[in-house]
Design a protein around this motif. Structure first.
Motif, PDB file in Angstrom:
ATOM      1  N   ARG A 225       0.658  -1.309  -0.039  1.00 47.00           N
ATOM      2  CA  ARG A 225      -0.039   0.081  -0.013  1.00 47.00           C
ATOM      3  C   ARG A 225       0.928   1.190   0.132  1.00 47.00           C
ATOM      4  O   ARG A 225       0.334   2.423  -0.513  1.00 47.00           O
ATOM      5  N   TYR A 226       2.098   1.319   0.455  1.00 51.86           N
ATOM      6  CA  TYR A 226       3.076   2.357   0.627  1.00 51.86           C
ATOM      7  C   TYR A 226       4.238   2.059  -0.333  1.00 51.86           C
ATOM      8  O   TYR A 226       5.243   1.946   0.348  1.00 51.86           O
ATOM      9  N   PRO A 227       4.104   2.125  -1.548  1.00 49.42           N
ATOM     10  CA  PRO A 227       5.219   1.682  -2.436  1.00 49.42           C
ATOM     11  C   PRO A 227       6.345   2.729  -2.489  1.00 49.42           C
ATOM     12  O   PRO A 227       6.242   3.943  -2.013  1.00 49.42           O
ATOM     13  N   ILE A 228       7.471   2.431  -2.967  1.00 49.69           N
ATOM     14  CA  ILE A 228       8.271   3.659  -3.270  1.00 49.69           C
ATOM     15  C   ILE A 228       7.995   4.443  -4.361  1.00 49.69           C
ATOM     16  O   ILE A 228       7.801   3.910  -5.617  1.00 49.69           O
ATOM     17  N   ARG A 229       7.827   5.708  -4.048  1.00 48.12           N
ATOM     18  CA  ARG A 229       6.810   6.499  -5.107  1.00 48.12           C
ATOM     19  C   ARG A 229       7.759   7.397  -5.773  1.00 48.12           C
ATOM     20  O   ARG A 229       7.327   8.166  -6.933  1.00 48.12           O
ATOM     21  N   GLY A 230       8.716   7.610  -5.334  1.00 47.17           N
ATOM     22  CA  GLY A 230       9.756   8.883  -5.775  1.00 47.17           C
ATOM     23  C   GLY A 230      10.409   9.634  -4.634  1.00 47.17           C
ATOM     24  O   GLY A 230      10.567   9.127  -3.509  1.00 47.17           O
ATOM     25  N   LEU A 232      13.584  10.172  -4.152  1.00 44.39           N
ATOM     26  CA  LEU A 232      14.518   8.968  -4.040  1.00 44.39           C
ATOM     27  C   LEU A 232      15.458   9.344  -3.282  1.00 44.39           C
ATOM     28  O   LEU A 232      15.984   8.822  -2.336  1.00 44.39           O
ATOM     29  N   ALA A 233      16.313  10.473  -3.515  1.00 44.79           N
ATOM     30  CA  ALA A 233      17.494  10.839  -2.727  1.00 44.79           C
ATOM     31  C   ALA A 233      16.976  11.134  -1.436  1.00 44.79           C
ATOM     32  O   ALA A 233      18.012  10.785  -0.385  1.00 44.79           O
ATOM     33  N   PRO A 234      16.113  11.884  -0.881  1.00 41.47           N
ATOM     34  CA  PRO A 234      15.744  12.174   0.439  1.00 41.47           C
ATOM     35  C   PRO A 234      15.505  10.624   1.162  1.00 41.47           C
ATOM     36  O   PRO A 234      15.923  10.517   2.329  1.00 41.47           O
ATOM     37  N   ALA A 235      14.515   9.655   0.563  1.00 36.36           N
ATOM     38  CA  ALA A 235      14.480   8.553   0.980  1.00 36.36           C
ATOM     39  C   ALA A 235      15.643   7.663   1.308  1.00 36.36           C
ATOM     40  O   ALA A 235      15.931   6.803   2.356  1.00 36.36           O
ATOM     41  N   ALA A 236      16.521   7.897   0.209  1.00 45.52           N
ATOM     42  CA  ALA A 236      17.960   6.918   0.458  1.00 45.52           C
ATOM     43  C   ALA A 236      18.855   7.720   1.502  1.00 45.52           C
ATOM     44  O   ALA A 236      19.431   6.713   2.315  1.00 45.52           O
ATOM     45  N   LEU A 237      18.925   8.879   1.627  1.00 51.11           N
ATOM     46  CA  LEU A 237      19.562   9.269   2.950  1.00 51.11           C
ATOM     47  C   LEU A 237      18.921   9.067   4.119  1.00 51.11           C
ATOM     48  O   LEU A 237      19.771   8.791   5.205  1.00 51.11           O
ATOM     49  N   VAL A 290       5.173  13.274   2.186  1.00 52.83           N
ATOM     50  CA  VAL A 290       4.280  12.155   2.327  1.00 52.83           C
ATOM     51  C   VAL A 290       5.051  11.133   1.021  1.00 52.83           C
ATOM     52  O   VAL A 290       5.491   9.989   1.644  1.00 52.83           O
ATOM     53  N   THR A 291       5.765  11.636   0.029  1.00 47.64           N
ATOM     54  CA  THR A 291       6.237  10.741  -0.936  1.00 47.64           C
ATOM     55  C   THR A 291       7.761  10.374  -0.359  1.00 47.64           C
ATOM     56  O   THR A 291       8.015   9.105  -0.245  1.00 47.64           O
ATOM     57  N   ALA A 292       8.534  11.013   0.242  1.00 50.39           N
ATOM     58  CA  ALA A 292       9.745  10.783   0.905  1.00 50.39           C
ATOM     59  C   ALA A 292       9.613   9.916   2.070  1.00 50.39           C
ATOM     60  O   ALA A 292      10.498   9.011   2.244  1.00 50.39           O
ATOM     61  N   SER A 293       8.336   9.944   2.852  1.00 48.28           N
ATOM     62  CA  SER A 293       8.443   9.171   3.911  1.00 48.28           C
ATOM     63  C   SER A 293       8.068   7.851   3.715  1.00 48.28           C
ATOM     64  O   SER A 293       8.341   6.715   4.037  1.00 48.28           O
ATOM     65  N   ALA A 294       6.941   7.761   2.574  1.00 48.97           N
ATOM     66  CA  ALA A 294       6.557   6.291   2.114  1.00 48.97           C
ATOM     67  C   ALA A 294       7.743   5.690   1.602  1.00 48.97           C
ATOM     68  O   ALA A 294       7.840   4.423   1.643  1.00 48.97           O
ATOM     69  N   SER A 295       8.555   6.312   0.848  1.00 52.63           N
ATOM     70  CA  SER A 295       9.664   5.763  -0.048  1.00 52.63           C
ATOM     71  C   SER A 295      10.457   4.982   1.039  1.00 52.63           C
ATOM     72  O   SER A 295      11.095   4.034   0.941  1.00 52.63           O
ATOM     73  N   ALA A 296      10.729   5.865   2.004  1.00 52.14           N
ATOM     74  CA  ALA A 296      11.822   5.656   3.075  1.00 52.14           C
ATOM     75  C   ALA A 296      11.516   4.385   3.979  1.00 52.14           C
ATOM     76  O   ALA A 296      12.215   3.647   4.195  1.00 52.14           O
ATOM     77  N   VAL A 297      10.091   4.179   4.026  1.00 54.99           N
ATOM     78  CA  VAL A 297       9.719   3.163   4.769  1.00 54.99           C
ATOM     79  C   VAL A 297       9.714   1.795   4.228  1.00 54.99           C
ATOM     80  O   VAL A 297      10.297   0.929   4.503  1.00 54.99           O
ATOM     81  N   SER A 298       9.463   1.897   2.900  1.00 51.63           N
ATOM     82  CA  SER A 298       9.710   0.594   1.971  1.00 51.63           C
ATOM     83  C   SER A 298      11.090   0.384   1.636  1.00 51.63           C
ATOM     84  O   SER A 298      11.495  -0.967   1.741  1.00 51.63           O
TER      85      SER A 298
END
Length: 318
Positions: A225-230, A232-237, A290-298
Motif C-alpha cells: 500500500r505504501y510503495p516507493i513512489r519517488g 528517492l534522494a531524501p528516501a535514500a539518505l 508524504v512521498t519521501a516518507s513512504a519511499s523511505a519506509v519501503s
C-alpha cells in the motif's frame, strides 16, 4: 575460523529468513490479489490492538527483571543515537534538499523513528528470546511517546505556536495506545505478583503466539500500500541514517556505557530497525513529505534484511 564464520552466518540466516519471509509473503499476497485492502487493515488492527498488547502483557508479567535496577546507559545510548539522526535528517532536508521546516521535521522523524511493533518485536524476540524481552518492551514503552512528542512539538510549534489542543489530542492518543496499555498492565501485574493461569493463560498464550507472524504478514501487506513512489534522494539518505548511522552510534555508545550484554545488543538491533509506518502517517497528517516518507519506509524495510544481518554478525548473534 572459516567454519565458525559459516556457522554464525547460518545461524543468522535461520533467525532472519523466517521474519523477512513472512513480510515477503504478505507483500506477495497483497500484490497478487489474494488478500484485499480490507484484510490488510483488519489484520493490522488485530496486531496493534490485541495480539501484540497481549504478548507484551504476558511477557512482562512473567519476566525476570534485573536485580540491579534500570541500566540508565541503555536509555542514554539509544536516544542519543535516535536524536542525532533526527537532527541530521532535519539538517539534510533543509540544506541539501531545500525543504521547509515542517517537512524537515518529518524527514528527521522518519530517520529516527524505528519500526518497533511490526519488525522489532518478532525479530528481537526471535534472536534473543525471553532474555531480550524486558529491554525490548521497556524501550518500546517510551520510544513512541518520546519520538511522537518531540516531532509534534517541533511541527506544531512552527505551524501554530505550539497548539495546546494538538498536544492534548496527542496525549489522549498516547494514553489509550493499545501497546502502551499492554505495557502498563504487564508492569502492574509484575508489581502485584500476578501471573495468569489455567484457561486464561491458555487463551493469552494462543493470542501471544499469533502476534509475530500476523505482524510480519501485516507489514508485507502494508508495504504494497505504501510503495516507493519517488523523492528517492531524501528516501535514500533517510534509509542510510536509519539502518547504518543510528545503530553505529548506539553500538559505539554501548561499548562505554554500563549495561548487561543482552541489553546492549537489543539497543543496537532496535536502532537497526527500518523506519516505522508512523512516519508516513505523520507526514499524511501534515500533508508534507508524504512521498519521501513512504519511499523511505519501503526502502529501509527491504534493505534491512541485509543490514540487520550485518549487525547480527558484528554483535556475534546467531
Amino acid at each position: 575460523m572459516l567454519a565458525q564464520l559459516g556457522a554464525q552466518l547460518g545461524g543468522i540466516a535461520f533467525l532472519v529468513a523466517p521474519v523477512f519471509g513472512l513480510i515477503g509473503l504478505g507483500y506477495a499476497a497483497s500484490r497478487g490479489g489474494l488478500l484485499r485492502e480490507k484484510a490488510a487493515e483488519g489484520l493490522s488492527e488485530y496486531v496493534f490492538g490485541l495480539a501484540v498488547p497481549v504478548l507484551i502483557f504476558k511477557t512482562l508479567a512473567e519476566a525476570e527483571l534485573p536485580a540491579e535496577g534500570q541500566p540508565w546507559g541503555y536509555w542514554i545510548a539509544y536516544f542519543a543515537g535516535a536524536f542525532t539522526v533526527f537532527g541530521l535528517g532535519m539538517l539534510a532536508a533543509r540544506k541539501l534538499f531545500g525543504r521547509d521546516h515542517t517537512e524537515a521535521v518529518i524527514q528527521g522523524f522518519t530517520s529516527g523513528q524505528a519500526n518497533t511493533v511490526f519488525v522489532g518485536v518478532p525479530l528481537i524476540l526471535n534472536a534473543f528470546g525471553p532474555e531480550g524481552a524486558v529491554p525490548l518492551f521497556l524501550l518500546i514503552a517510551i520510544h513512541l511517546p518520546v519520538m511522537m512528542v518531540v516531532a509534534t512539538v517541533l511541527t506544531e510549534g512552527a505551524a501554530s505556536g505550539l497548539s495546546l489542543s494538538g498536544l492534548k489530542k496527542l496525549g489522549r492518543q498516547l494514553a489509550f495506545n493499545p501497546i502502551l496499555l499492554g505495557i502498563y498492565a504487564g508492569g502492574i501485574a509484575k508489581l502485584l505478583g500476578y501471573m495468569p493461569g489455567g484457561l486464561l493463560k491458555q487463551t493469552l498464550d494462543m493470542l501471544a503466539a499469533s502476534a509475530s507472524p500476523c505482524a510480519l504478514v501485516s507489514l508485507g501487506l502494508a508495504l504494497h500500500r505504501y510503495p516507493i513512489r519517488g523523492d528517492l534522494a531524501p528516501a535514500a539518505l533517510i534509509t542510510a541514517l536509519k539502518l547504518v548511522v543510528h545503530p553505529a552510534l548506539v553500538f559505539a555508545l554501548v561499548q562505554v556505557l554500563p549495561m548487561p550484554k543482552v541489553w546492549a545488543d537489543v539497543a543496537v538491533v532496535f536502532a537497526a530497525m527500518p523506519s516505522g509506518i508512523n512516519a508516513y502517517l505523520l507526514a499524511q497528517r501534515y500533508r508534507v513529505g508524504v512521498t519521501a516518507s513512504a519511499s523511505a519506509v519501503s526502502l529501509s524495510t527491504a534493505l534491512s534484511l541485509f543490514t540487520v544481518s550485518v549487525w547480527f554478525l558484528i554483535l556475534g548473534v546467531g
